[in-house]
Design an enzyme around this catalytic site. Sequence first.
Site, short mmCIF file in Angstrom:
data_model
loop_
_atom_site.label_atom_id
_atom_site.label_comp_id
_atom_site.label_asym_id
_atom_site.label_seq_id
_atom_site.Cartn_x
_atom_site.Cartn_y
_atom_site.Cartn_z
N SER A 27 -9.13 -4.07 -30.76
CA SER A 27 -10.27 -4.22 -30.63
C SER A 27 -11.09 -3.16 -29.58
O SER A 27 -12.07 -2.93 -29.76
CB SER A 27 -10.60 -5.71 -29.89
N HIS B 66 -4.40 -10.17 -34.16
CA HIS B 66 -4.92 -9.88 -32.73
C HIS B 66 -5.54 -11.22 -32.17
O HIS B 66 -4.88 -12.07 -31.95
CB HIS B 66 -5.87 -8.76 -32.95
N HIS C 102 4.44 -8.78 -29.66
CA HIS C 102 3.61 -7.86 -29.30
C HIS C 102 3.85 -6.30 -29.63
O HIS C 102 4.90 -5.96 -29.54
CB HIS C 102 3.43 -8.00 -27.65
N ARG D 100 0.34 -13.19 -18.95
CA ARG D 100 -0.72 -14.01 -19.08
C ARG D 100 -0.28 -15.33 -19.41
O ARG D 100 -0.90 -16.35 -19.18
CB ARG D 100 -1.82 -13.36 -19.97
N ASP E 196 -1.66 -15.81 -26.54
CA ASP E 196 -2.27 -16.63 -27.45
C ASP E 196 -1.12 -17.79 -28.04
O ASP E 196 -1.80 -18.61 -28.39
CB ASP E 196 -2.46 -16.00 -28.97
N1 AMX Z 1 6.95 -13.66 -36.43
C1 AMX Z 1 7.51 -13.25 -37.62
N2 AMX Z 1 7.57 -11.92 -37.70
C2 AMX Z 1 7.08 -11.04 -36.67
C3 AMX Z 1 6.55 -11.57 -35.69
C4 AMX Z 1 6.37 -12.81 -35.46
N3 AMX Z 1 5.68 -13.45 -34.45
N4 AMX Z 1 6.29 -10.51 -34.76
C5 AMX Z 1 6.90 -9.28 -35.45
N5 AMX Z 1 7.26 -9.63 -36.57
C6 AMX Z 1 7.90 -8.91 -37.63
C7 AMX Z 1 6.62 -7.90 -38.03
O1 AMX Z 1 5.95 -8.70 -39.28
C8 AMX Z 1 7.46 -6.77 -38.93
O2 AMX Z 1 7.87 -7.14 -39.99
P1 AMX Z 1 7.83 -6.20 -41.44
O3 AMX Z 1 8.38 -5.09 -40.89
O4 AMX Z 1 8.68 -6.86 -42.41
O5 AMX Z 1 6.49 -6.00 -41.69
C9 AMX Z 1 8.49 -6.72 -37.94
O6 AMX Z 1 8.93 -7.99 -37.10
C10 AMX Z 1 8.43 -5.59 -36.77
O7 AMX Z 1 7.31 -5.77 -36.07
P2 AMX Z 1 6.97 -5.47 -34.60
O8 AMX Z 1 7.49 -4.09 -34.40
O9 AMX Z 1 7.97 -6.28 -33.99
O10 AMX Z 1 5.78 -5.71 -34.09
P3 AMX Z 1 4.10 -5.10 -34.47
O11 AMX Z 1 3.92 -4.28 -33.19
O12 AMX Z 1 4.19 -4.34 -35.69
O13 AMX Z 1 2.98 -6.19 -34.42
C11 AMX Z 1 2.04 -8.24 -33.70
C12 AMX Z 1 3.00 -6.66 -33.32
C13 AMX Z 1 1.48 -8.65 -32.41
C14 AMX Z 1 0.99 -7.82 -34.74
C15 AMX Z 1 3.43 -9.14 -34.34
O14 AMX Z 1 4.33 -9.40 -33.59
C16 AMX Z 1 2.55 -10.30 -34.65
O15 AMX Z 1 2.27 -10.44 -36.10
N6 AMX Z 1 2.89 -11.54 -34.25
C17 AMX Z 1 2.02 -12.84 -34.30
C18 AMX Z 1 0.52 -12.54 -34.38
C19 AMX Z 1 0.26 -12.71 -32.84
O16 AMX Z 1 0.67 -13.41 -32.10
N7 AMX Z 1 -0.77 -11.77 -32.66
C20 AMX Z 1 -1.25 -11.52 -31.09
C21 AMX Z 1 -0.81 -10.62 -30.50
C22 AMX Z 1 -1.45 -10.43 -29.15
C23 AMX Z 1 -2.97 -10.17 -29.22
O17 AMX Z 1 -3.26 -9.23 -29.67
N8 AMX Z 1 -3.70 -11.13 -29.14
#
Ligand code: AMX
Length: 433
Positions: free
Chosen positions: A233, A263, A309, A318, A366
């Site tokens: 964002s 996000h 994250h 947080r 979150d």
């Molecule tokens: N549940 C299941 N799988 C997860 C996960 C979770 N909470 N977090 C990461 N992974 C998986 C990814 O989907 C990815 O899988 P892939 O290679 O098969 O596509 C793998 O782990 C590696 O990802 P990463 O390096 O750990 O994370 P990232 O930096 O690519 O993405 C984020 C970060 C936040 C998008 C991811 O952890 C996620 O999807 N979390 C759940 C959604 C969430 O809580 N988002 C809010 C984040 C905070 C915010 O912006 N408000």
Amino acid sequence: MEKLLAKVDRRIKKLGDELQQLYTEHPDATIGEITFQNLLSGMRGMKSLICNTSFVDPYRGLFISGLEVPDFEHKTPEEIFFLLVTGTLPSKSELEELSSELKKRSKVPEYVWKMLRSLPKTIHPMTMFSLGILAMEGESVFKKKYEEGLHKDEYWKYTLEDSLNLIAKLPSLAAGIYRILFMNGDIIDSDQQLDLAGNLTQRLGFNRHNQGFEELNRLYLVLHCDHEGGNVSAFTSRVVNSALSNIYYAASAGLNGLAGPLHGLANQECLHFITNIHDTLGNKPSVDEIRKYVMKTLDDGKVIPGYGHAVLRVTDPRFTAFMKFGDKHCPESPYLQTVKKLYEVVPDILKTYKGGKVSNPWPNVDAISGSLLYHYGMTHYEYYTVMFGISRVLGFCAQNTIARGLHQPIIRPKSVTNSWLKEHLESQTVAGH
Ligand code: AMX
């Protein structure tokens, strides 16, 4: 506004001088190298932007000008905006000046309500929020001044002017959306005595003295304010504003990114996840039942919302701040209890999931924020990202004001094609031999 303007001016000059001096001393310095992995992983970790409003340390979380979450969690959103944009907390008189400016500017134009009321009730509140902000674009003072021929040195002043006009209206706009979408549609007037969080609570139509709900809203508006420059964002708002599209365009665009489930929408997803757990397993699921539920969610190819994250590698401070609030105000809440049980099981599961591929198994903000709103009776969880958004606009505004003050150019990284990559990599291999 004189006090705020003078401080922002001083900060911009200081930051600009520092950058100039660093550049003079190290004109050819390398900040990092770009790997193939960076290109494939959403530019993760690539240092490509300057942002001085805040900084996220992977192991300590959010810093705003040297202050960590426990240092500022009890401040008000007004104080936090001042801190983001000037780099220091306001004195009493500086805070009074800012608060009174915001109160003067808080009225949302009638045409915005008319437009919002005309939308179908199936619309997501984030879409209304983004549209409401975009609809006010014609109010931009920056745009007007630019059309008249604004000097580059003055860009930041009118970005700040627009920012104050926008921030002042956000509680009213956001609360009005809640009333239109989920209540009887009556807009509740602001109370000039109240601050941003007080007004938000009053205008939502909740009892302001309902066991800490106003305090929770204040904390909410503080904790989500900024998370450095590279998140979806903030980065989007920076890119848009770098084209000199005014702050209304930039904020609306940034919020469209915040509306994604990976996000800001993760807070809605979390509550949905928790209510589904309660619907399936009852209000007091055991830790074992939750463990199985989490495993099944992962087996179904879904993410566990609120965990992981892109930068953090520890429990988000947080999250901890919200947990402290919950333990003080509503320790018996079944939602909070389930958040705690998830915290007990999810990190261990994610540590080994997909062969340890998850970079951060710990909860982010979150994972808990929505459960507290739910406890206080705000059960329309589609709305939670709007609450996040009100706060995050403070960061967009501060970041863009400073970027314009530093004369940062239009943001325009280079993309490459598969064939370019192939040729480049092959020529490197040949050179290596
Ligand atoms: N549940 C299941 N799988 C997860 C996960 C979770 N909470 N977090 C990461 N992974 C998986 C990814 O989907 C990815 O899988 P892939 O290679 O098969 O596509 C793998 O782990 C590696 O990802 P990463 O390096 O750990 O994370 P990232 O930096 O690519 O993405 C984020 C970060 C936040 C998008 C991811 O952890 C996620 O999807 N979390 C759940 C959604 C969430 O809580 N988002 C809010 C984040 C905070 C915010 O912006 N408000």
